[in-house]
Structure formats: C-alpha cells, structure tokens
Design a protein around this motif. Structure first.
Motif, mmCIF file in Angstrom:
data_model
loop_
_atom_site.group_PDB
_atom_site.id
_atom_site.type_symbol
_atom_site.label_atom_id
_atom_site.label_comp_id
_atom_site.label_asym_id
_atom_site.label_seq_id
_atom_site.Cartn_x
_atom_site.Cartn_y
_atom_site.Cartn_z
ATOM 1 N N LYS A 58 32.124 36.336 62.645
ATOM 2 C CA LYS A 58 31.642 37.692 62.518
ATOM 3 C C LYS A 58 32.196 38.588 61.476
ATOM 4 O O LYS A 58 31.629 39.323 60.678
ATOM 5 N N MET A 59 33.422 38.470 61.258
ATOM 6 C CA MET A 59 34.157 38.952 60.134
ATOM 7 C C MET A 59 33.713 38.879 58.725
ATOM 8 O O MET A 59 33.428 39.445 57.920
ATOM 9 N N ILE A 60 33.081 37.615 58.621
ATOM 10 C CA ILE A 60 32.733 36.938 57.455
ATOM 11 C C ILE A 60 31.191 37.258 57.111
ATOM 12 O O ILE A 60 30.732 37.065 55.881
ATOM 13 N N ILE A 61 30.409 37.352 58.350
ATOM 14 C CA ILE A 61 29.107 37.438 58.334
ATOM 15 C C ILE A 61 28.543 38.495 57.311
ATOM 16 O O ILE A 61 27.768 38.261 56.330
ATOM 17 N N VAL A 62 28.997 39.635 57.354
ATOM 18 C CA VAL A 62 28.409 40.709 56.599
ATOM 19 C C VAL A 62 28.643 40.523 55.211
ATOM 20 O O VAL A 62 27.736 40.464 54.158
ATOM 21 N N PRO A 63 29.848 40.224 54.519
ATOM 22 C CA PRO A 63 30.085 40.073 53.116
ATOM 23 C C PRO A 63 28.940 38.596 52.579
ATOM 24 O O PRO A 63 28.612 38.541 51.501
ATOM 25 N N VAL A 64 28.968 37.732 53.428
ATOM 26 C CA VAL A 64 28.150 36.445 53.418
ATOM 27 C C VAL A 64 26.710 36.906 52.998
ATOM 28 O O VAL A 64 25.980 36.679 51.993
ATOM 29 N N ILE A 65 26.058 37.758 53.804
ATOM 30 C CA ILE A 65 24.743 38.192 53.901
ATOM 31 C C ILE A 65 24.657 39.146 52.468
ATOM 32 O O ILE A 65 23.618 39.021 51.972
ATOM 33 N N PHE A 66 25.369 39.846 52.530
ATOM 34 C CA PHE A 66 25.434 40.960 51.362
ATOM 35 C C PHE A 66 25.320 40.071 49.851
ATOM 36 O O PHE A 66 24.434 40.324 48.896
ATOM 37 N N LEU A 67 26.415 39.195 49.795
ATOM 38 C CA LEU A 67 26.472 38.378 48.549
ATOM 39 C C LEU A 67 24.915 37.591 47.927
ATOM 40 O O LEU A 67 24.667 37.504 47.079
ATOM 41 N N PRO A 191 27.184 42.070 33.942
ATOM 42 C CA PRO A 191 28.667 42.050 34.562
ATOM 43 C C PRO A 191 28.808 42.064 35.969
ATOM 44 O O PRO A 191 29.746 41.283 36.670
ATOM 45 N N ILE A 192 28.333 42.828 36.661
ATOM 46 C CA ILE A 192 28.252 42.918 38.113
ATOM 47 C C ILE A 192 27.764 41.890 38.700
ATOM 48 O O ILE A 192 28.189 41.237 39.717
ATOM 49 N N LEU A 193 26.661 41.278 38.231
ATOM 50 C CA LEU A 193 25.816 40.022 38.799
ATOM 51 C C LEU A 193 26.923 38.946 38.894
ATOM 52 O O LEU A 193 27.045 38.134 39.885
ATOM 53 N N LYS A 194 27.487 38.944 37.811
ATOM 54 C CA LYS A 194 28.534 37.679 37.203
ATOM 55 C C LYS A 194 29.565 37.767 38.313
ATOM 56 O O LYS A 194 30.116 36.864 39.196
ATOM 57 N N PHE A 195 30.117 39.142 38.396
ATOM 58 C CA PHE A 195 31.241 39.160 39.322
ATOM 59 C C PHE A 195 30.752 38.667 40.882
ATOM 60 O O PHE A 195 31.479 38.185 41.603
ATOM 61 N N LEU A 196 29.763 39.028 41.143
ATOM 62 C CA LEU A 196 29.419 38.783 42.471
ATOM 63 C C LEU A 196 28.895 37.286 42.660
ATOM 64 O O LEU A 196 29.409 36.845 43.633
ATOM 65 N N GLU A 197 28.622 36.885 41.767
ATOM 66 C CA GLU A 197 28.077 35.257 41.909
ATOM 67 C C GLU A 197 29.784 34.556 42.022
ATOM 68 O O GLU A 197 30.038 33.909 42.747
ATOM 69 N N ALA A 198 30.764 35.090 41.400
ATOM 70 C CA ALA A 198 32.061 34.647 41.348
ATOM 71 C C ALA A 198 32.857 34.826 42.644
ATOM 72 O O ALA A 198 33.449 33.928 43.079
ATOM 73 N N LEU A 199 32.327 36.037 43.196
ATOM 74 C CA LEU A 199 32.811 36.434 44.404
ATOM 75 C C LEU A 199 32.421 35.496 45.682
ATOM 76 O O LEU A 199 32.959 35.252 46.579
ATOM 77 N N THR A 200 31.222 34.889 45.171
ATOM 78 C CA THR A 200 30.635 34.179 46.301
ATOM 79 C C THR A 200 31.213 32.754 46.808
ATOM 80 O O THR A 200 31.453 32.430 47.776
ATOM 81 N N TRP A 201 31.866 32.506 45.769
ATOM 82 C CA TRP A 201 32.660 31.059 45.907
ATOM 83 C C TRP A 201 34.027 31.365 46.788
ATOM 84 O O TRP A 201 34.226 30.474 47.801
ATOM 85 N N LEU A 206 36.254 30.575 52.295
ATOM 86 C CA LEU A 206 36.927 31.064 53.436
ATOM 87 C C LEU A 206 36.176 30.746 54.666
ATOM 88 O O LEU A 206 36.519 30.537 55.838
ATOM 89 N N VAL A 207 34.761 30.844 54.409
ATOM 90 C CA VAL A 207 34.012 30.223 55.595
ATOM 91 C C VAL A 207 34.250 28.747 56.126
ATOM 92 O O VAL A 207 34.449 28.310 57.166
ATOM 93 N N ALA A 208 34.293 27.819 55.032
ATOM 94 C CA ALA A 208 34.948 26.608 55.172
ATOM 95 C C ALA A 208 36.091 26.459 55.647
ATOM 96 O O ALA A 208 36.460 25.648 56.801
#
Length: 449
Positions: A58-67, A191-201, A206-208
């Motif tokens: 549940k800790m990771i659900i919110v950032p996964v959904i947002f990103l 730049p923000i979009l690229k940052f969020l895309e990079a943050l997705t990895w 972490l999910v894995a």
C-alpha cells in the motif's frame, strides 16, 4: 529514448521452476495452511507477516498510480481522450457490477443456501456483538452516502493530505488534473515529464523488490486465517461458501469469459498470465496487494499506459464484481436462514441499495462485510443481527471476493484499451500465450514471474 534490437537479442536462460514467484507463493500457502491447522496458537501470532506485506505494498500504490496516470495523460495528444476513457470505463463498471448483483440474487434463489436453518433473529441479538464494529463503520459511511457528499470526498483538502493518507480516489483526481495541466503547458513541461518518466523506473523496481517478499506475506496471512477460524467453521456453512465460490467461478468463466471472447482474447490465457498475482491475492485475501503488479503487467501485455492508469485504480473503487455478487447472495442467505420473506419489490430495492453502497465503501478495510451491513441497515426487512451467522466464514469468502474483483479489473483494462484503440494485439497475444515480449525501453524493471 534508446531502443533495443529484440531480433538480435539472445533468448534469456530458462528460470528454474522453484524461482518463479507463483511456485513460491503456492508453497507458502500450503505451509501456512498446514501450520494453521496443526499449530493454531502459534499460527495466529504470524498475522503481522501478512499485515506488514500488505502495508508495504500500500505504501507504493499511491506513487505508482500518480506516476502512471500523469505520464500517460501528459503523453496523450488529445485531452478529449481522457474523458472518453473515463466515460467508457464507468459505463462498463456499471453494467458488469449490476450484472454481478443480479447473478448473486439468482444463485441465492436457485441454491437456497439458508433454507431450513430456521434461525430466530431474536436469539442472534445476544451473540451479535462482533457485528457491532462493522455496523458502526457502515453507519458512518451511510451518513456520507449522498451523491454530493461522495463527490466532494473525491476532492482532497490538500494535495499532500491525499498522498499522506493514501486515498486512492483523491490521488486519482489530482493526478488526472495535473496530467492535463502538464500536457497543456507544452515545451515548458517537458523537463517535468522526463523527470516523472525517469522516476517511474526506480518506483517499479521497488515494486519488483517488494514482490519478492510475497511468499512471506502469504504464509503469515493464510496461517493466521486457518489458525484463527479453523477449517471446521467451513463445515457449518459449507453450502453458503460453496455457492459463493461456484457463483464467482461461473461469473469469471461465463460472463467475463464472454466479454473477453467478444474482445478477442481468452479469459484462461489472461488467468495464466496473471497467475502469480492471483495466488498472491488468494494468500493475502487482498486485491490491493497485487495492484502495482497488475498495472505494470497490463501495460506489458499491450494495454495503453494512460488507459491502465485510469481504469485500474478507478476499477478498484467502482468495479467490485466479487463484492457485489457476495452482497446479494449473503443478504438472501440471511433472509432464508431467518425465514424472512422478501417480496419482489423488496429484492429490487435491495439490489438498488447494494449498487450504491458498494461504491460508497470504496477503500474501506473489510469492504465486503461493511457494505453488507450498510445495505441491511438501509433495507431493514432483513435482520442485521443475522450477519453473525456468516461472520465466522466471511474471511474464507473474502479471498474469493478479492480474486473476482481483481480478475474483473484486469478484463476491464483490456476491454477499454481495445475500445480506445490503445491495445497492442501482438503484445497481448504473446503475453497471454506465454511468449511475453520485452518492453522497448532498456532497463525496464521487471516483476518476478
């Protein structure tokens, strides 16, 4: 973005069966059940293992959904598509959820699981203290059941509050609005979009990592369930539990199977593809435990990123097929067990109330039992004290509720992706056929299989 040459890449070495996540979860479930049966006192103490695993997921659900939502929407060329996806998804949810409620009524009439029990509701009141907590939660939710109050609750008081409290619908709302705004600012937002895309990895990596602890969580959760409630509880209400499991199986294979066939894919192939996540849901009795993994695997199977980001988290609140089927079946079971006659008009009223209450309790722990209590409060013909009859086996039915909800949302994601023309057929066929294609980006985090 760098591309990889799939044709030239060497095929990966086969992974030993004992290293697959689904095999490890199966072993954990079996060992947990055996321990719970033979050492119930010790098994009950293992509950924190399951609770801790669900908590870290549940800790990771919110950032996964947002990103996922922000990146998906900001990458879309037309903002009209966002509203179109949501409209199609909500229409699908309404039809399938209503159908699940109707099927629950039909099964209750055909099987008659509570007939002949001849329970006196007055005698239940003395032993219904355990129901009080659920009834109290249901009453609190019922007070906020108006459409205006429900919609207002989707809007967060503060952005930080929505993230801090882990309210999925509020995060979903902010992510959609922010994604639209990011898409409209053009080059300034790149730049923000690229940052969020990079943050997705790293987030999905972490999910894995967290998923590797799934067997431990499943072991603790199933050991607690068997140790606390015992398999003996099933013998007394086996007819009800069996009816619910069979009804859910028929709903998945026939109803969702037909929907899948009409959409050009096999429900059995989808179940095979998601076998690790299904076993995790079974072991933990929580569909939320597999939400991040579901989002990634549906994208890997060819569903559009924006569709996955919008449909999956919304479906977890509005597309609860298993919970809906359970509510009408359980309500009629209590009526039959207490010899409470329900007219056709009262059953229709029960169905309509259940349609609303299942949405109002979205995100509530133990939502199936809470929504049942809320429905019975609004339809007072059925004695709410009768819930004490099923309290002992509700935990065993919660696994089936979670599994059916999970499968329903996976099917919905593929269907809506197809409607939107955002489905990669080749990738879907490869994934469901056990030949999952790698994603085009390098270094994409992958989940254990």
């Amino acid at each position: 973005m760098l591309k990889t040459d799939h044709a030239a890449a060497a095929p990966p070495a086969p992974v030993p069966f004992y290293r697959h996540l689904y095999f490890q979860v199966i072993v954990a479930i079996v060992l947990g059940a055996v321990l719970g049966h033979f050492e119930p006192a010790f098994a009950v103490q293992l509950k924190p293992l399951g609770d801790a695993f669900i908590k870290v997921v549940k800790m990771i659900i919110v950032p996964v959904i947002f990103l996922t939502i922000v990146v998906g929407i900001a990458s879309m060329t037309s903002m009209k598509a966002v509203g179109r996806v949501m409209l199609k998804a909500m229409a699908y949810f309404l039809v399938l959820s209503t159908l699940a409620l109707v099927i629950g009524l039909v099964i209750a009439h055909v099987v008659q699981p509570g007939a002949g029990m001849n329970i006196n509701p007055e005698e239940l009141k003395a032993g219904a203290g355990d129901v009080a907590k659920y009834a109290s939660d249901a009453h609190a939710i019922a007070e906020k059941m108006s459409l205006v109050a429900f919609l207002m609750d989707i809007i967060p008081d503060t952005v930080v509050g929505a993230f801090a409290e882990g309210k999925v619908l509020q995060v979903l709302f902010f992510a959609i609005v922010f994604g639209i705004a990011l898409a409209q600012v053009g080059k300034a937002g790149e730049p923000i979009l690229k940052f969020l895309e990079a943050l997705t990895w790293p987030v999905f990596r972490l999910v894995a990592i967290l998923m590797k602890f799934a067997p431990i969580g499943a072991f603790g959760a199933i050991a607690f369930t068997i140790g606390k409630y015992g398999l003996g509880a099933l013998t007394h209400l086996a007819w009800l539990v069996g009816s619910f499991y069979i009804g859910s199986l028929l709903f998945v294979l026939l109803v969702l199977g037909l929907v899948a066939r009409l959409s050009g894919f096999s429900i059995l192939g989808l179940l095979r593809y998601l076998k690790s996540e299904l076993l995790l849901v079974l072991g933990t009795s929580s569909s939320e435990a597999a939400l991040p993994a579901l989002m990634q695997k549906m994208e890997r199977a060819g569903c559009g990123k924006s569709v996955v980001g919008l449909v999956v988290p919304t479906g977890y609140s509005f597309n609860l097929d298993g919970t809906n089927l359970y509510m009408t079946l359980a309500a009629l079971f209590i009526a039959q067990a207490t010899n409470t006659h329900l007219s056709l008009e009262q059953q229709i009223a029960l169905l309509l109330v259940a349609m609303v209450s299942s949405k109002g309790a979205a995100g509530v722990t133990g939502a199936g039992f809470v929504t049942l209590a809320m429905t019975l409060q609004v339809v007072p013909t059925i004695p709410i004290a009768g819930m004490a009859l099923i309290l002992g086996v509700d935990r065993f039915m919660s696994e089936c509720r979670a599994l059916t909800n999970f499968i329903g949302n996976a099917v919905a994601t593929v269907v809506v992706s197809r409607w939107e023309g955002a489905l990669d057929r080749d990738r879907l066929e490869a994934a469901l056929g056990g030949r999952e294609l790698p994603m085009p980006e390098l270094n994409e985090p992958s989940l254990p299989t």
